[in-house]
Design a protein around this motif. Structure first.
Motif, PDB file in Angstrom:
ATOM      1  N   VAL A  83      29.954  22.159 -23.734  1.00 34.41           N
ATOM      2  CA  VAL A  83      29.416  21.782 -22.310  1.00 34.41           C
ATOM      3  C   VAL A  83      28.121  22.329 -22.198  1.00 34.41           C
ATOM      4  O   VAL A  83      27.193  21.626 -21.856  1.00 34.41           O
ATOM      5  CB  VAL A  83      30.254  22.752 -21.198  1.00 34.41           C
ATOM      6  CG1 VAL A  83      29.683  22.478 -20.004  1.00 34.41           C
ATOM      7  CG2 VAL A  83      31.637  22.156 -21.280  1.00 34.41           C
ATOM      8  N   LEU A  87      23.460  20.730 -21.495  1.00 30.18           N
ATOM      9  CA  LEU A  87      22.725  20.861 -20.159  1.00 30.18           C
ATOM     10  C   LEU A  87      21.415  21.675 -20.257  1.00 30.18           C
ATOM     11  O   LEU A  87      20.903  22.198 -19.399  1.00 30.18           O
ATOM     12  CB  LEU A  87      23.710  21.442 -19.280  1.00 30.18           C
ATOM     13  CG  LEU A  87      25.031  20.332 -19.036  1.00 30.18           C
ATOM     14  CD1 LEU A  87      26.071  21.427 -18.302  1.00 30.18           C
ATOM     15  CD2 LEU A  87      24.756  19.467 -18.393  1.00 30.18           C
ATOM     16  N   ARG A  90      18.522  21.907 -17.761  1.00 25.35           N
ATOM     17  CA  ARG A  90      19.143  21.465 -16.404  1.00 25.35           C
ATOM     18  C   ARG A  90      19.776  22.694 -15.835  1.00 25.35           C
ATOM     19  O   ARG A  90      21.034  22.746 -15.625  1.00 25.35           O
ATOM     20  CB  ARG A  90      19.840  20.091 -16.578  1.00 25.35           C
ATOM     21  CG  ARG A  90      19.155  19.064 -17.065  1.00 25.35           C
ATOM     22  CD  ARG A  90      20.076  18.001 -17.723  1.00 25.35           C
ATOM     23  NE  ARG A  90      21.415  17.638 -17.125  1.00 25.35           N
ATOM     24  CZ  ARG A  90      22.298  16.797 -17.490  1.00 25.35           C
ATOM     25  NH1 ARG A  90      22.117  16.333 -18.539  1.00 25.35           N
ATOM     26  NH2 ARG A  90      23.406  16.659 -16.673  1.00 25.35           N
ATOM     27  N   VAL A  92      20.428  23.269 -12.727  1.00 27.32           N
ATOM     28  CA  VAL A  92      21.112  23.163 -11.561  1.00 27.32           C
ATOM     29  C   VAL A  92      22.453  22.734 -12.045  1.00 27.32           C
ATOM     30  O   VAL A  92      23.733  23.196 -11.583  1.00 27.32           O
ATOM     31  CB  VAL A  92      20.640  22.360 -10.555  1.00 27.32           C
ATOM     32  CG1 VAL A  92      21.576  21.745  -9.655  1.00 27.32           C
ATOM     33  CG2 VAL A  92      19.566  22.950  -9.750  1.00 27.32           C
ATOM     34  N   ASP A  93      22.494  21.824 -13.159  1.00 29.85           N
ATOM     35  CA  ASP A  93      23.774  21.188 -13.600  1.00 29.85           C
ATOM     36  C   ASP A  93      24.343  22.121 -14.598  1.00 29.85           C
ATOM     37  O   ASP A  93      25.518  22.226 -14.401  1.00 29.85           O
ATOM     38  CB  ASP A  93      23.298  20.282 -14.694  1.00 29.85           C
ATOM     39  CG  ASP A  93      22.829  18.871 -13.997  1.00 29.85           C
ATOM     40  OD1 ASP A  93      22.401  17.768 -14.581  1.00 29.85           O
ATOM     41  OD2 ASP A  93      23.083  18.764 -12.874  1.00 29.85           O
ATOM     42  N   LEU A  96      26.306  24.159 -11.932  1.00 35.13           N
ATOM     43  CA  LEU A  96      27.597  23.457 -11.179  1.00 35.13           C
ATOM     44  C   LEU A  96      28.500  23.316 -12.656  1.00 35.13           C
ATOM     45  O   LEU A  96      29.824  23.661 -12.235  1.00 35.13           O
ATOM     46  CB  LEU A  96      27.184  22.135 -11.159  1.00 35.13           C
ATOM     47  CG  LEU A  96      28.191  20.966 -10.503  1.00 35.13           C
ATOM     48  CD1 LEU A  96      28.741  21.520  -9.149  1.00 35.13           C
ATOM     49  CD2 LEU A  96      27.396  19.627 -10.238  1.00 35.13           C
ATOM     50  N   ALA A  97      28.318  23.194 -13.641  1.00 35.12           N
ATOM     51  CA  ALA A  97      29.375  23.033 -14.826  1.00 35.12           C
ATOM     52  C   ALA A  97      29.910  24.548 -15.026  1.00 35.12           C
ATOM     53  O   ALA A  97      31.248  24.579 -15.168  1.00 35.12           O
ATOM     54  CB  ALA A  97      28.511  22.681 -16.097  1.00 35.12           C
ATOM     55  N   TRP A  99      29.960  26.911 -12.860  1.00 37.43           N
ATOM     56  CA  TRP A  99      31.255  27.202 -11.699  1.00 37.43           C
ATOM     57  C   TRP A  99      32.168  26.482 -11.971  1.00 37.43           C
ATOM     58  O   TRP A  99      33.458  26.855 -11.941  1.00 37.43           O
ATOM     59  CB  TRP A  99      30.309  26.755 -10.459  1.00 37.43           C
ATOM     60  CG  TRP A  99      31.009  27.184  -9.406  1.00 37.43           C
ATOM     61  CD1 TRP A  99      32.131  26.549  -8.779  1.00 37.43           C
ATOM     62  CD2 TRP A  99      30.987  28.610  -8.788  1.00 37.43           C
ATOM     63  NE1 TRP A  99      32.538  27.291  -7.585  1.00 37.43           N
ATOM     64  CE2 TRP A  99      32.022  28.508  -7.573  1.00 37.43           C
ATOM     65  CE3 TRP A  99      30.368  29.584  -9.233  1.00 37.43           C
ATOM     66  CZ2 TRP A  99      32.284  29.693  -6.952  1.00 37.43           C
ATOM     67  CZ3 TRP A  99      30.534  30.761  -8.282  1.00 37.43           C
ATOM     68  CH2 TRP A  99      31.589  30.745  -7.361  1.00 37.43           C
ATOM     69  N   GLY A 100      32.380  25.223 -12.442  1.00 38.61           N
ATOM     70  CA  GLY A 100      33.551  24.314 -12.616  1.00 38.61           C
ATOM     71  C   GLY A 100      34.391  25.310 -13.724  1.00 38.61           C
ATOM     72  O   GLY A 100      35.809  25.232 -13.471  1.00 38.61           O
ATOM     73  N   LEU A 101      33.692  25.790 -14.719  1.00 32.82           N
ATOM     74  CA  LEU A 101      34.438  26.439 -15.860  1.00 32.82           C
ATOM     75  C   LEU A 101      35.056  27.686 -15.160  1.00 32.82           C
ATOM     76  O   LEU A 101      36.422  27.999 -15.403  1.00 32.82           O
ATOM     77  CB  LEU A 101      33.517  26.932 -16.916  1.00 32.82           C
ATOM     78  CG  LEU A 101      33.190  25.791 -17.814  1.00 32.82           C
ATOM     79  CD1 LEU A 101      32.043  25.964 -18.793  1.00 32.82           C
ATOM     80  CD2 LEU A 101      34.362  25.240 -18.741  1.00 32.82           C
TER      81      LEU A 101
ATOM     82  N   LEU C 263      25.508  19.169  -4.604  1.00 33.00           N
ATOM     83  CA  LEU C 263      25.103  18.594  -6.129  1.00 33.00           C
ATOM     84  C   LEU C 263      26.235  17.485  -6.351  1.00 33.00           C
ATOM     85  O   LEU C 263      25.514  16.294  -6.873  1.00 33.00           O
ATOM     86  CB  LEU C 263      25.470  19.645  -6.873  1.00 33.00           C
ATOM     87  CG  LEU C 263      24.373  20.878  -6.885  1.00 33.00           C
ATOM     88  CD1 LEU C 263      24.720  22.022  -7.912  1.00 33.00           C
ATOM     89  CD2 LEU C 263      23.007  20.254  -7.423  1.00 33.00           C
ATOM     90  N   LEU C 264      27.377  17.401  -6.044  1.00 31.86           N
ATOM     91  CA  LEU C 264      28.348  16.293  -6.356  1.00 31.86           C
ATOM     92  C   LEU C 264      27.890  15.147  -5.632  1.00 31.86           C
ATOM     93  O   LEU C 264      27.855  14.109  -6.240  1.00 31.86           O
ATOM     94  CB  LEU C 264      29.584  17.016  -6.070  1.00 31.86           C
ATOM     95  CG  LEU C 264      30.795  15.944  -6.432  1.00 31.86           C
ATOM     96  CD1 LEU C 264      30.803  15.682  -8.001  1.00 31.86           C
ATOM     97  CD2 LEU C 264      32.183  16.303  -5.918  1.00 31.86           C
ATOM     98  N   PHE C 303      34.589  19.338 -11.296  1.00 28.44           N
ATOM     99  CA  PHE C 303      32.853  19.427 -11.294  1.00 28.44           C
ATOM    100  C   PHE C 303      32.507  19.429 -12.794  1.00 28.44           C
ATOM    101  O   PHE C 303      31.288  18.705 -12.867  1.00 28.44           O
ATOM    102  CB  PHE C 303      32.697  20.928 -10.697  1.00 28.44           C
ATOM    103  CG  PHE C 303      32.983  21.507  -9.553  1.00 28.44           C
ATOM    104  CD1 PHE C 303      33.301  22.813  -9.125  1.00 28.44           C
ATOM    105  CD2 PHE C 303      33.119  20.564  -8.641  1.00 28.44           C
ATOM    106  CE1 PHE C 303      33.646  23.043  -7.981  1.00 28.44           C
ATOM    107  CE2 PHE C 303      33.409  20.775  -7.336  1.00 28.44           C
ATOM    108  CZ  PHE C 303      33.775  22.145  -7.016  1.00 28.44           C
ATOM    109  N   LEU C 304      33.269  19.717 -13.721  1.00 27.63           N
ATOM    110  CA  LEU C 304      32.906  19.441 -15.146  1.00 27.63           C
ATOM    111  C   LEU C 304      32.588  18.182 -15.497  1.00 27.63           C
ATOM    112  O   LEU C 304      31.586  17.789 -15.985  1.00 27.63           O
ATOM    113  CB  LEU C 304      33.773  19.900 -16.139  1.00 27.63           C
ATOM    114  CG  LEU C 304      33.883  21.560 -16.135  1.00 27.63           C
ATOM    115  CD1 LEU C 304      34.803  22.020 -17.178  1.00 27.63           C
ATOM    116  CD2 LEU C 304      32.480  22.010 -17.029  1.00 27.63           C
ATOM    117  N   VAL C 307      29.362  16.851 -13.670  1.00 26.94           N
ATOM    118  CA  VAL C 307      28.059  17.258 -14.425  1.00 26.94           C
ATOM    119  C   VAL C 307      27.842  16.313 -15.541  1.00 26.94           C
ATOM    120  O   VAL C 307      26.776  15.860 -15.750  1.00 26.94           O
ATOM    121  CB  VAL C 307      28.160  18.729 -14.515  1.00 26.94           C
ATOM    122  CG1 VAL C 307      27.057  19.031 -15.587  1.00 26.94           C
ATOM    123  CG2 VAL C 307      27.893  19.347 -13.449  1.00 26.94           C
ATOM    124  N   PRO C 311      25.385  12.922 -13.576  1.00 31.51           N
ATOM    125  CA  PRO C 311      24.537  14.101 -13.512  1.00 31.51           C
ATOM    126  C   PRO C 311      23.764  14.214 -12.149  1.00 31.51           C
ATOM    127  O   PRO C 311      23.334  15.164 -11.795  1.00 31.51           O
ATOM    128  CB  PRO C 311      23.540  14.160 -14.690  1.00 31.51           C
ATOM    129  CG  PRO C 311      23.784  12.728 -15.314  1.00 31.51           C
ATOM    130  CD  PRO C 311      25.108  12.340 -14.713  1.00 31.51           C
TER     131      PRO C 311
END
Lengths: 288, 243, 339
Positions: A83, A87, A90, A92-93, A96-97, A99-101, C263-264, C303-304, C307, C311
């Protein structure tokens, strides 16, 4: 006199635990510019790895110093390759990623370990300080924090890897031009940050306990400590932890733990007002 | 003798221990076109940034049309009639060319004129074709034009142009020279440039900065034959004056 | 700005919105309408961040704090006074005042973006910590107990104006969805006005905006205040909808959720945050119906995936895709007769 010594111990403990909580994040952020919002979960996973290992019969010390860090390091390296590495740059990405994890880890932990109620009792019993008594484990945590600080410093300052890592941190393009495998350096650095976080989670587990959502309480403090610390991952985190931890604990003594937390937050606001780039943006610049 | 339009007295700016501008006196009459040259690091851009208010001088005073503008905020200085094309282009990268120009025109010229001024400039600067393109997608030369356009859109009395010809093709340079000629006398200009051909073509009076100080102020021909200037340039390897 | 009122996109949005709002209660079950109401409220909150961050460039964790302040202000006022008026007023005034103070120190003190993000985070956390301690009976404002970590229960619902009768489920839906639509359309108009266009330029290059003579501090403060007002209003509706407000709205988790919705859906658009919010809420609800599914796992994977695969966010990706499709069709269009 005894009261003074007691307060000192508790303050040092607060500083030490804040340092341990934050340093893994600081390494990843300071060396790679990555804001890892799953950091709290690294602490949580480390804590669970430790507790589960102990309950499975593994030796206490092995579980704490080997099983927990290795488990989280492995997970860290995996998510870095799958992951994070896609990124870079990036911000901001990445937020987000990660946070998803974070949510993913919390979810998995809740499903598999939510029922788990067992803890691990802290060893070393009680230590007398004059008329007072405090947990011997507090001293252990302080010692571990100092050892981690010294160890990481030695790694970054005196080893070849440390030199390469610091060079990459300063200027990745130049490092690459000089032949460094920047991706590999990032992988290893992320792994080290993860390992340290796993260790921290394990060390704090006997006192703080572990639940799937405990990472959420860690992430805010860690994040603020890192920002207040500034660009240097070790010096910054150590200084910020020292300042914020002391303020937190001192306020807690004269009032409540919640107000201690509030004091820490207010102190962060004030510090950043005058030192916008963090403590090491102004003092000890260029240090590790 | 006309009252000074722009006047800087004993201007200093230090960063840490280094003095980027070390006691500069600078006087400009209304309608004058002054060229400011000097090697890299001579302090030209720092000087400009103090004029616009982006940097506060460590010492010294700046007066514009009699008002003391030392240390004032950039937006206040801009409203007094100062426009700058910066060394590194500062544009609204993600916005279309027309929007960039409109924003410049709107503030200085008001709602009723803004659209008309925008349209005029798009024509005049031959940017009509790319009016809706995001500035970030344009070539360097085109971006310089957009920024020039933004300065013109605000129609300031004092124009500060920091390297207007940089990165331009010779056609574009010609057009820039023509533009400056149209402004000569009607507006007051200070132009920083490295391209000596360009400077030769437009210069009246030239100020040479060296290591934060004014080395000499004279006509272009006198400057070119001035041994101190040659020393300063050759000594700091900034590229030939003859070139 | 007047041109926007006639623009096809604006009219389509207004028309579609009104149709949906009118029609949905006719087809859908009460339970769905009940849920859609809170989705609309949360989407309004998402819009506020979409404005402040997407348009204004001010990334912060403060919108949830304004949402919470609005909710608490409404709850306290509605419990103490009859009618929704005082509650709604308080729900807007309190966050705006807070924003004015924070904004003044932030923008007129010319602090950096990172610092702004950090203080908004710490202020939210301070509020979270403080409110959690107000459990005792001593902590009350008039008739309203602050409730500490238990929150304030029995928050009065919204009343029909001048009638005093509480809104039904349908009524609440009309109010919430109406708020969302009104805010969305108003923000669209705002962004086409001079104020909005300057705000965007400040986001693009604060330096250049200032060099053109704009007082950027005022524009940042302005957009920040408007964002706080919108978030506060949404907070009031939220408390009224659920008859409850608790300190979780001040948590970092909730603050992060709003960021994720924006963001999404697509940062830099207005419809993006709305869609992002709806997608997350709907997916969470739908997947929650399956045995053994864990909302955290679902959201995490979502979310993953977003992204890695989208993106730029849902809306910008859809826009580029349709743009490419249209250009491809145009290129392959009707053959011109040879010259």
């Amino acid at each position: 006199m005894d009261a003074g010594a007691l307060i000192l111990v508790h303050v040092l403990y607060a500083v030490a635990s804040l340092f341990l909580i934050a340093v893994g994040l600081a390494i990843v952020f300071g060396m790679m510019g990555v804001i890892n919002f799953a950091h709290g979960e690294f602490l949580m996973i480390g804590g669970f790895a430790f507790v589960l290992a102990v309950h499975a019969g593994v030796d206490f010390w092995l579980a704490m110093f080997v099983v927990a860090p290795l488990t989280v390091a492995l997970i860290g390296v995996v998510i870095e390759r799958l992951v994070i590495r896609h990124l870079y740059g990036r911000i901001v990405d990445t937020v987000l990623a990660t946070w998803g994890l974070s949510l993913l880890f919390i979810g998995i932990a809740s499903e598999t370990l939510g029922y788990f109620q067992e803890g691990v009792a802290p060893p070393f019993g009680a230590v007398r300080i004059g008329a007072y008594q405090t947990g011997g484990y507090n001293f252990f945590v302080i010692a571990v924090a100092a050892a981690v600080l010294a160890g990481l410093y030695a790694l970054l300052r005196y080893t070849r890897f440390g030199l390469i890592a610091r060079g990459t941190m300063q200027n990745p393009a130049m490092a690459a031009a000089l032949g460094t495998n920047v991706r590999a350096v990032y992988s290893v650095t992320f792994g080290i940050g993860a390992a340290v976080s796993g260790l921290a989670g394990a060390v704090l587990a006997p006192i703080a306990g572990v639940v799937p959502v405990i990472g959420v309480t860690y992430i805010a403090e860690a994040f603020i400590t890192v920002i207040v610390g500034g660009a240097s991952p070790l010096a910054g985190t150590a200084l910020a932890a020292a300042l914020l931890g002391t303020i937190n604990q001192a306020t807690t003594f004269v009032s409540t733990a919640v107000l201690g937390e509030v004091a820490l937050l207010l102190a962060a606001i004030v510090l950043l007002r005058f030192l916008p780039a963090g403590i090491t943006g102004r003092f000890l610049r260029g240090s590790v | 003798m006309s009252a000074a339009f722009l006047e800087a007295r004993d201007l200093w700016r230090t960063f840490g221990g280094v003095a980027a501008v070390a006691g500069v006196d600078f006087t400009l009459a209304q309608g004058e076109l002054r060229c400011l040259i000097g090697a890299n690091g001579a302090g030209k851009s720092t000087f400009f940034r103090m004029l616009t208010g982006q940097l506060a001088p460590t010492r010294g005073r700046i007066r514009l049309k009699g008002h003391d503008i030392t240390g004032r905020a950039p937006f206040e200085v801009a409203r007094l009639g100062v426009g700058i094309k910066t060394q590194v282009p500062s544009l609204f990268e993600g916005l279309p060319v027309a929007e960039n120009l409109w924003l410049a025109a709107r503030r200085a010229q008001g709602a009723r004129r803004a659209d008309a001024v925008t349209a005029e400039l798009l024509e005049e600067l031959r940017l009509a074709r790319v009016a809706d393109a995001e500035v970030g997608t344009l070539s360097h030369g085109q971006r310089q034009w957009v920024e020039l356009g933004m300065v013109l859109a605000a129609d300031p009395e004092l124009l500060l142009l920091d390297e207007p010809a940089a990165g331009m093709t010779s056609d574009e340079v010609e057009a820039t020279v023509a533009l400056i000629e149209r402004l000569r006398g009607r507006r007051t200009l200070v132009i920083v440039e490295h391209d000596m051909h360009f400077v030769r073509r437009i210069a009246e009076k030239v100020t040479v900065l060296h290591r934060g100080r004014v080395l000499v102020e004279d006509t272009m021909d006198s400057i070119l034959s001035n041994p101190a200037v040659r020393e300063a340039y050759l000594g700091s390897r900034a590229g030939g004056l003859d070139g | 700005m007047r041109r926007e009122l006639r623009a096809p996109g604006f009219l389509a949005a207004a028309g579609l919105g009104l149709v949906l709002i009118a029609a949905l209660p006719q087809w859908a079950e009460v339970y769905t309408i009940f849920n859609l109401s809170v989705y609309a409220v949360l989407a309004t909150l998402a819009l506020s961040l979409g404005l402040v961050w997407g348009m204004g460039g001010l990334l912060g964790f403060g919108q949830s704090a304004f949402f919470g302040l609005g909710g608490y202000a409404y709850a306290i006022a509605a419990i103490n006074f009859a009618g929704s008026g005082p509650g709604l007023l308080a729900a807007i005034v309190l966050p705006v005042l807070a924003a004015a103070v924070i904004g003044y120190f932030a923008f007129f003190g010319r602090i950096s973006d990172v610092y702004f993000a950090v203080i908004s985070l710490t202020v939210s956390l301070i509020l979270y910590n403080l409110i959690n301690t107000t459990s005792g009976a001593a902590y009350r404002i008039g008739q309203a107990p602050l409730g500490g970590y238990n929150g304030i229960p029995s928050v009065p619902p919204l009343n029909l104006p001048f009638a005093g009768t509480p809104l039904s489920f349908e009524g609440t839906f009309y109010a919430a969805a109406g708020l969302l639509l009104a805010v969305y359309l108003a923000l669209r108009l705002l962004m086409r006005s001079r104020f909005g266009r300057v705000v965007v330029s400040v986001r693009e290059s604060e330096t250049r905006a200032e060099l053109l003579g704009y007082d950027v501090r005022l524009y940042k403060l302005g957009v920040f205040l408007i964002g706080a007002a919108v978030a506060g209003a949404a907070g009031a509706f939220y408390a009224a909808w659920g008859a409850f407000i608790g300190p979780d709205v001040f948590s970092i988790g909730f603050a992060a959720q709003i960021i994720v919705w924006v963001l999404l859906g697509g940062l830099g658009t207005l419809i993006g945050p709305v869609i992002g919010c709806f997608v997350v809420q709907a997916l969470t609800a739908w997947l929650g119906e399956f045995e053994g599914s864990n909302p955290n796992i679902v959201l995490g994977v979502l979310f993953l995936a977003a992204v890695m695969l989208l993106p730029k966010g849902i809306v910008p990706t859809l826009r580029s895709a349709t743009g490419r499709l249209m250009r491809a069709r145009a290129a392959a269009g009707p053959r011109e007769p040879a010259a």
